[in-house]
Design a protein around this motif. Structure first.
Motif, PDB file in Angstrom:
ATOM      1  N   TYR B  33     -40.987  16.299  18.639  1.00 25.22           N
ATOM      2  CA  TYR B  33     -42.304  15.294  17.538  1.00 25.22           C
ATOM      3  C   TYR B  33     -44.148  15.436  18.200  1.00 25.22           C
ATOM      4  O   TYR B  33     -43.876  15.124  19.328  1.00 25.22           O
ATOM      5  CB  TYR B  33     -42.076  14.019  16.621  1.00 25.22           C
ATOM      6  N   TYR B  35     -47.482  13.553  17.001  1.00 28.43           N
ATOM      7  CA  TYR B  35     -48.467  12.155  16.260  1.00 28.43           C
ATOM      8  C   TYR B  35     -50.267  12.638  16.496  1.00 28.43           C
ATOM      9  O   TYR B  35     -49.818  12.618  18.222  1.00 28.43           O
ATOM     10  CB  TYR B  35     -47.677  10.934  16.622  1.00 28.43           C
ATOM     11  N   GLN B  37     -52.406   9.234  16.746  1.00 31.66           N
ATOM     12  CA  GLN B  37     -53.614   8.056  16.110  1.00 31.66           C
ATOM     13  C   GLN B  37     -54.461   8.045  17.144  1.00 31.66           C
ATOM     14  O   GLN B  37     -55.146   8.156  18.408  1.00 31.66           O
ATOM     15  CB  GLN B  37     -52.847   7.354  17.544  1.00 31.66           C
ATOM     16  N   GLN B  41     -55.369   2.633  14.622  1.00 33.95           N
ATOM     17  CA  GLN B  41     -54.613   3.431  13.497  1.00 33.95           C
ATOM     18  C   GLN B  41     -53.325   3.803  14.095  1.00 33.95           C
ATOM     19  O   GLN B  41     -52.756   3.675  15.340  1.00 33.95           O
ATOM     20  CB  GLN B  41     -55.526   4.339  13.257  1.00 33.95           C
ATOM     21  N   GLY B  42     -52.537   3.393  13.075  1.00 34.69           N
ATOM     22  CA  GLY B  42     -50.943   3.596  13.465  1.00 34.69           C
ATOM     23  C   GLY B  42     -50.832   5.411  13.305  1.00 34.69           C
ATOM     24  O   GLY B  42     -51.514   6.354  13.842  1.00 34.69           O
ATOM     25  N   LEU B  43     -49.326   5.368  13.445  1.00 37.93           N
ATOM     26  CA  LEU B  43     -49.142   7.020  14.110  1.00 37.93           C
ATOM     27  C   LEU B  43     -48.916   7.759  12.772  1.00 37.93           C
ATOM     28  O   LEU B  43     -48.533   8.244  12.132  1.00 37.93           O
ATOM     29  CB  LEU B  43     -47.874   7.198  14.660  1.00 37.93           C
ATOM     30  N   PHE B  45     -48.137  11.688  11.445  1.00 37.78           N
ATOM     31  CA  PHE B  45     -47.238  12.380  11.744  1.00 37.78           C
ATOM     32  C   PHE B  45     -47.607  13.747  11.863  1.00 37.78           C
ATOM     33  O   PHE B  45     -48.483  13.931  10.948  1.00 37.78           O
ATOM     34  CB  PHE B  45     -45.681  12.097  11.112  1.00 37.78           C
ATOM     35  N   TYR B  48     -42.751  18.745  13.337  1.00 36.74           N
ATOM     36  CA  TYR B  48     -41.567  18.123  14.241  1.00 36.74           C
ATOM     37  C   TYR B  48     -40.709  19.680  14.044  1.00 36.74           C
ATOM     38  O   TYR B  48     -40.939  20.302  13.552  1.00 36.74           O
ATOM     39  CB  TYR B  48     -40.625  17.301  13.122  1.00 36.74           C
ATOM     40  N   ASP B  56     -40.801  20.474   9.643  1.00 39.21           N
ATOM     41  CA  ASP B  56     -40.986  20.116   9.248  1.00 39.21           C
ATOM     42  C   ASP B  56     -42.570  20.197   9.508  1.00 39.21           C
ATOM     43  O   ASP B  56     -43.054  20.192  10.578  1.00 39.21           O
ATOM     44  CB  ASP B  56     -41.347  18.184   8.864  1.00 39.21           C
ATOM     45  N   SER B  58     -44.822  18.847   7.451  1.00 41.14           N
ATOM     46  CA  SER B  58     -46.549  18.849   6.446  1.00 41.14           C
ATOM     47  C   SER B  58     -47.757  18.279   6.862  1.00 41.14           C
ATOM     48  O   SER B  58     -48.343  17.608   6.265  1.00 41.14           O
ATOM     49  CB  SER B  58     -45.016  17.883   5.643  1.00 41.14           C
ATOM     50  N   LEU B  91     -50.260  11.907  20.594  1.00 39.35           N
ATOM     51  CA  LEU B  91     -49.240  12.260  21.431  1.00 39.35           C
ATOM     52  C   LEU B  91     -47.724  12.972  20.813  1.00 39.35           C
ATOM     53  O   LEU B  91     -47.460  12.865  19.546  1.00 39.35           O
ATOM     54  CB  LEU B  91     -47.951  10.094  20.195  1.00 39.35           C
TER      55      LEU B  91
END
Lengths: 112, 117
Positions: B33, B35, B37, B41-43, B45, B48, B56, B58, B91
């Motif tokens: 995966y 990601y 960041q 902020q959050g992770l 996506f 994958y 995916d 997307s 990440l």
């Protein structure tokens, strides 16, 4: 797709007190809910997870609860210590080969 | 054993240049995966992989972003014509993903901090 909401975004507690972080998810098919801890400058690390056939899981000072009906799950940290200070992420997924959807994260500060 | 490694750890580039970020997953992990960041902020996506295929994509923000994985192992994330808003920590994570839910744990690398000037 799945949507995970997490709150609070920041949380300050006194050392020794408990901390609770709450998450809700949108997809009723989700059945795996991991929690990750991210320390400064590092990648997130799994600390505990729960599957939908279980309502609660404990690991020493950390516990996670799951309410499938309400579609929410929570992380509980008891007897907090300064080393618990970090950013915590909840997540949800429903199939082992699908992507995991993360919450926005909670910055926990434990005040000595 | 060895964890997920990423290189470089830091990358500073000029706006408009292309960059390649590398991820070496844990040996035997079939899922990988990426990601993003952003600061505080959050992770987010991005993409994958299961084996060498990407079921995916997307999360890729634009067609300037692409990723590939070869030999079911190493993956590279390429950002073309970088923009300042691409500045973030990227990440990578891998998981065993062998059909057992308890093996869905994602192991994260330390990340690549990208700064676009």
């Amino acid at each position: 797709g799945e949507n995970v909401e997490q709150h609070p975004s920041t949380l300050s507690v006194q050392e020794g007190d408990s901390a609770v972080i709450k998450c809700t998810y949108s997809d009723s098919a989700s059945n795996y809910f991991p929690w990750y801890k991210q320390e400064l400058g590092k990648g997130p690390q799994l600390i505990i997870d729960i599957r939908s056939n279980v309502g609660e899981k404990k690991d020493q000072r950390i516990a996670v609860t799951l309410n499938k009906t309400a579609k929410h799950f929570s992380l509980h940290i008891t007897e907090t210590q300064p080393e618990d200070s970090a950013v915590y992420f909840c997540a949800a997924t429903y199939r082992w080969y699908q992507k995991v959807t993360f919450g926005i994260g909670t910055k926990l500060q434990v005040i000595p | 054993g060895a964890g997920v490694s990423q290189s470089p750890s830091n990358k500073v580039t000029e706006k408009g240049k292309d960059v390649e970020l590398r991820c070496d997953p844990i040996s035997g992990h079939t899922a990988l995966y990426w990601y993003r960041q952003s600061l505080g902020q959050g992770l987010e996506f991005l993409i994958y992989f299961q084996g060498n295929s990407a079921p995916d994509k997307s999360g890729l923000p634009s067609d300037r972003f692409s990723a590939e994985r070869t030999g079911g192992s190493v993956s590279t994330l390429t950002i073309q014509r970088t923009q300042q808003e691409d500045s973030a920590v990227y990440l990578c994570a891998s998981s065993l993903a062998n059909g057992r839910m308890e093996h869905n744990e994602q192991f994260f690398g330390p990340g690549t901090r990208l700064t676009v000037l």
